[in-house]
Design a protein around this motif. Structure first.
Motif, PDB file in Angstrom:
ATOM      1  N   THR A 178      20.899  33.486 -19.364  1.00  0.00           N
ATOM      2  CA  THR A 178      20.891  34.102 -18.037  1.00  0.00           C
ATOM      3  C   THR A 178      21.025  33.008 -16.992  1.00  0.00           C
ATOM      4  O   THR A 178      21.125  31.822 -17.334  1.00  0.00           O
ATOM      5  CB  THR A 178      19.603  34.924 -17.813  1.00  0.00           C
ATOM      6  N   THR A 179      21.022  33.390 -15.731  1.00  0.00           N
ATOM      7  CA  THR A 179      21.243  32.434 -14.647  1.00  0.00           C
ATOM      8  C   THR A 179      19.981  32.239 -13.823  1.00  0.00           C
ATOM      9  O   THR A 179      19.346  33.222 -13.407  1.00  0.00           O
ATOM     10  CB  THR A 179      22.381  32.914 -13.724  1.00  0.00           C
ATOM     11  N   TYR A 180      19.621  30.982 -13.608  1.00  0.00           N
ATOM     12  CA  TYR A 180      18.560  30.628 -12.659  1.00  0.00           C
ATOM     13  C   TYR A 180      19.180  29.798 -11.547  1.00  0.00           C
ATOM     14  O   TYR A 180      20.205  29.143 -11.734  1.00  0.00           O
ATOM     15  CB  TYR A 180      17.442  29.844 -13.358  1.00  0.00           C
ATOM     16  N   PRO A 181      18.576  29.805 -10.346  1.00  0.00           N
ATOM     17  CA  PRO A 181      19.216  29.154  -9.195  1.00  0.00           C
ATOM     18  C   PRO A 181      19.237  27.634  -9.294  1.00  0.00           C
ATOM     19  O   PRO A 181      18.336  27.016  -9.866  1.00  0.00           O
ATOM     20  CB  PRO A 181      18.370  29.614  -8.006  1.00  0.00           C
ATOM     21  N   THR A 182      20.286  27.050  -8.742  1.00  0.00           N
ATOM     22  CA  THR A 182      20.377  25.601  -8.627  1.00  0.00           C
ATOM     23  C   THR A 182      19.230  25.110  -7.748  1.00  0.00           C
ATOM     24  O   THR A 182      19.008  25.627  -6.656  1.00  0.00           O
ATOM     25  CB  THR A 182      21.727  25.200  -8.015  1.00  0.00           C
ATOM     26  N   THR A 183      18.497  24.107  -8.228  1.00  0.00           N
ATOM     27  CA  THR A 183      17.285  23.648  -7.537  1.00  0.00           C
ATOM     28  C   THR A 183      17.197  22.133  -7.588  1.00  0.00           C
ATOM     29  O   THR A 183      17.351  21.530  -8.650  1.00  0.00           O
ATOM     30  CB  THR A 183      16.022  24.247  -8.190  1.00  0.00           C
ATOM     31  N   LEU A 184      16.931  21.527  -6.437  1.00  0.00           N
ATOM     32  CA  LEU A 184      16.765  20.076  -6.329  1.00  0.00           C
ATOM     33  C   LEU A 184      15.286  19.727  -6.235  1.00  0.00           C
ATOM     34  O   LEU A 184      14.540  20.356  -5.474  1.00  0.00           O
ATOM     35  CB  LEU A 184      17.492  19.552  -5.087  1.00  0.00           C
ATOM     36  N   VAL A 185      14.875  18.715  -7.005  1.00  0.00           N
ATOM     37  CA  VAL A 185      13.514  18.173  -6.899  1.00  0.00           C
ATOM     38  C   VAL A 185      13.647  16.674  -6.695  1.00  0.00           C
ATOM     39  O   VAL A 185      14.222  15.966  -7.527  1.00  0.00           O
ATOM     40  CB  VAL A 185      12.672  18.459  -8.162  1.00  0.00           C
ATOM     41  N   ARG A 186      13.114  16.177  -5.582  1.00  0.00           N
ATOM     42  CA  ARG A 186      13.196  14.743  -5.310  1.00  0.00           C
ATOM     43  C   ARG A 186      12.168  13.981  -6.139  1.00  0.00           C
ATOM     44  O   ARG A 186      11.187  14.549  -6.621  1.00  0.00           O
ATOM     45  CB  ARG A 186      13.002  14.483  -3.815  1.00  0.00           C
ATOM     46  N   ALA A 187      12.406  12.694  -6.311  1.00  0.00           N
ATOM     47  CA  ALA A 187      11.510  11.861  -7.111  1.00  0.00           C
ATOM     48  C   ALA A 187      10.083  11.969  -6.602  1.00  0.00           C
ATOM     49  O   ALA A 187       9.831  11.863  -5.402  1.00  0.00           O
ATOM     50  CB  ALA A 187      11.977  10.410  -7.069  1.00  0.00           C
ATOM     51  N   GLY A 188       9.161  12.207  -7.496  1.00  0.00           N
ATOM     52  CA  GLY A 188       7.753  12.301  -7.138  1.00  0.00           C
ATOM     53  C   GLY A 188       7.299  13.667  -6.685  1.00  0.00           C
ATOM     54  O   GLY A 188       6.105  13.871  -6.437  1.00  0.00           O
ATOM     55  N   GLU A 189       8.216  14.656  -6.583  1.00  0.00           N
ATOM     56  CA  GLU A 189       7.853  15.981  -6.084  1.00  0.00           C
ATOM     57  C   GLU A 189       7.625  16.993  -7.203  1.00  0.00           C
ATOM     58  O   GLU A 189       7.378  18.165  -6.939  1.00  0.00           O
ATOM     59  CB  GLU A 189       8.934  16.503  -5.131  1.00  0.00           C
ATOM     60  N   GLY A 190       7.707  16.572  -8.444  1.00  0.00           N
ATOM     61  CA  GLY A 190       7.428  17.480  -9.549  1.00  0.00           C
ATOM     62  C   GLY A 190       5.931  17.573  -9.805  1.00  0.00           C
ATOM     63  O   GLY A 190       5.098  17.147  -8.991  1.00  0.00           O
ATOM     64  N   ASN A 191       5.584  18.122 -10.957  1.00  0.00           N
ATOM     65  CA  ASN A 191       4.183  18.169 -11.366  1.00  0.00           C
ATOM     66  C   ASN A 191       3.809  16.825 -11.982  1.00  0.00           C
ATOM     67  O   ASN A 191       4.319  16.459 -13.039  1.00  0.00           O
ATOM     68  CB  ASN A 191       3.970  19.292 -12.389  1.00  0.00           C
ATOM     69  N   VAL A 192       2.938  16.075 -11.308  1.00  0.00           N
ATOM     70  CA  VAL A 192       2.632  14.701 -11.714  1.00  0.00           C
ATOM     71  C   VAL A 192       1.385  14.681 -12.592  1.00  0.00           C
ATOM     72  O   VAL A 192       0.352  15.255 -12.253  1.00  0.00           O
ATOM     73  CB  VAL A 192       2.432  13.796 -10.475  1.00  0.00           C
ATOM     74  N   ARG A 193       1.512  13.992 -13.740  1.00  0.00           N
ATOM     75  CA  ARG A 193       0.378  13.830 -14.652  1.00  0.00           C
ATOM     76  C   ARG A 193       0.206  12.349 -14.955  1.00  0.00           C
ATOM     77  O   ARG A 193       1.187  11.647 -15.237  1.00  0.00           O
ATOM     78  CB  ARG A 193       0.608  14.616 -15.953  1.00  0.00           C
ATOM     79  N   GLU A 194      -1.031  11.877 -14.886  1.00  0.00           N
ATOM     80  CA  GLU A 194      -1.341  10.485 -15.236  1.00  0.00           C
ATOM     81  C   GLU A 194      -1.895  10.460 -16.654  1.00  0.00           C
ATOM     82  O   GLU A 194      -2.853  11.174 -16.972  1.00  0.00           O
ATOM     83  CB  GLU A 194      -2.355   9.900 -14.252  1.00  0.00           C
ATOM     84  N   LEU A 195      -1.275   9.641 -17.496  1.00  0.00           N
ATOM     85  CA  LEU A 195      -1.635   9.620 -18.910  1.00  0.00           C
ATOM     86  C   LEU A 195      -1.892   8.196 -19.378  1.00  0.00           C
ATOM     87  O   LEU A 195      -1.419   7.226 -18.779  1.00  0.00           O
ATOM     88  CB  LEU A 195      -0.502  10.225 -19.749  1.00  0.00           C
ATOM     89  N   GLY A 196      -2.651   8.084 -20.480  1.00  0.00           N
ATOM     90  CA  GLY A 196      -2.848   6.795 -21.124  1.00  0.00           C
ATOM     91  C   GLY A 196      -3.867   5.906 -20.431  1.00  0.00           C
ATOM     92  O   GLY A 196      -4.456   6.257 -19.410  1.00  0.00           O
ATOM     93  N   GLU A 197      -4.056   4.725 -21.020  1.00  0.00           N
ATOM     94  CA  GLU A 197      -5.027   3.761 -20.503  1.00  0.00           C
ATOM     95  C   GLU A 197      -4.441   2.357 -20.568  1.00  0.00           C
ATOM     96  O   GLU A 197      -3.608   2.061 -21.432  1.00  0.00           O
ATOM     97  CB  GLU A 197      -6.311   3.803 -21.333  1.00  0.00           C
ATOM     98  N   GLN A 198      -4.908   1.495 -19.680  1.00  0.00           N
ATOM     99  CA  GLN A 198      -4.423   0.125 -19.680  1.00  0.00           C
ATOM    100  C   GLN A 198      -4.841  -0.611 -20.953  1.00  0.00           C
ATOM    101  O   GLN A 198      -4.098  -1.444 -21.478  1.00  0.00           O
ATOM    102  CB  GLN A 198      -4.947  -0.621 -18.452  1.00  0.00           C
ATOM    103  N   ARG A 199      -6.018  -0.290 -21.471  1.00  0.00           N
ATOM    104  CA  ARG A 199      -6.524  -0.999 -22.646  1.00  0.00           C
ATOM    105  C   ARG A 199      -5.691  -0.722 -23.891  1.00  0.00           C
ATOM    106  O   ARG A 199      -5.703  -1.498 -24.852  1.00  0.00           O
ATOM    107  CB  ARG A 199      -7.999  -0.644 -22.902  1.00  0.00           C
TER     108      ARG A 199
END
Length: 276
Positions: free
Chosen positions: A133-154
């Motif tokens: 089926t068809t969904y509308p053309t959509t632009l998402v700029r960098a950083g405007e999506g759903n942001v998740r922070e993962l992992g650890e420095q260690r």
């Protein structure tokens, strides 16, 4: 069009380095002034690389698709991994900065790519799958999506994940797509590793220094192999394969999936101690 046939996990032990790279690594996606197309029989996805220089270039349906237009029966997610550029869809222009994402739905007839500055070209990476089926053309700029922070420095895997096309974001038939960026000092992505038998996945590594590489792990958890991957090269990962990697420096990668469902967290985790 480069065609990659589906591979059974039982074939992996017999493949040498060149054969493994020939099945799963896409090395030459970005060619100046051209659109490159690689078709994978794993969930019938198509990887696209477009690098416009002095003129716009169009997304044309290869003869093998047997379609009037590339998106007659398909959808596509596009991420710009180069300098600023424009994607024009049936006369509507969308400006994509570095890391921005554009979803284009089934039925779009004319898609063209252009660079804002020919001296520093845009490099558009596309991941396409069949659509019902068809969904509308959509632009998402960098950083405007759903942001998740993962992992650890260690554990050297601190990373920022930006979901663009997904069930709770930009709608699609089956494409799920986003960008992950490792923090400085982190090198591992997606570890502990996982598979998801209901979807294949592709990684495009970018923002990797010219003299750096990523060792991408693939294969069944008990029969793993690795690919040495350079900047702006893509890896096709079948549903039965783990997909993880470690770099000689920090980097980013576009991840994209297609298959039976769009549940990002539907994965079968593999502990480090279980890998062989």
């Amino acid at each position: 069009m480069d065609i990659r046939y589906a591979t059974s996990p039982t074939e992996i032990p017999s493949l040498g380095t060149d054969a493994l790279r020939g099945r799963f690594l896409v090395e030459d996606l970005f060619q100046p002034g051209e659109v490159s197309v690689t078709y994978s029989h794993h969930d019938r996805v198509v990887l696209v690389g477009a690098m416009p220089t002095d003129r716009p270039i169009g997304l044309v349906a290869p003869a093998e698709l047997r379609a009037e237009h590339f998106l007659s029966r398909r959808e596509i997610g596009i991420v710009n991994v180069g300098a600023s550029g424009t994607v024009t869809v049936d006369g509507a222009a969308y400006e994509l900065g570095h890391g921005a994402c554009l979803y284009v739905g089934r039925g779009a007839e004319h898609v063209t790519f252009a660079s804002s500055d020919t001296a520093t070209p845009a490099r558009f990476y596309g991941f396409s799958a069949p659509a019902h089926t068809t969904y509308p053309t959509t632009l998402v700029r960098a950083g405007e999506g759903n942001v998740r922070e993962l992992g650890e420095q260690r554990t050297s895997n601190r990373r920022t994940l930006n979901q663009y096309i997904h069930a709770d974001g930009v709608r699609s038939c089956q494409v799920v797509m986003g960008v992950t960026t490792l923090h400085e000092g982190s090198m591992w992505n997606t570890m502990p590793a996982h598979t998801h038998d209901r979807r294949m996945e592709a990684y495009l590594y970018f923002n990797l220094p010219e003299d750096a590489r990523v060792l991408h792990l693939m294969g069944e958890p008990t029969e793993s192999r690795h690919l040495v991957v350079a900047n702006e090269q893509a890896v096709i990962s079948p549903s039965w394969s783990v997909h993880s990697g470690v770099g000689t420096s920090a980097y980013s990668f576009v991840w994209a999936m297609a298959g039976e469902n769009q549940s990002f967290d539907d994965m079968d985790h593999v502990q480090v101690t279980e890998l062989r």
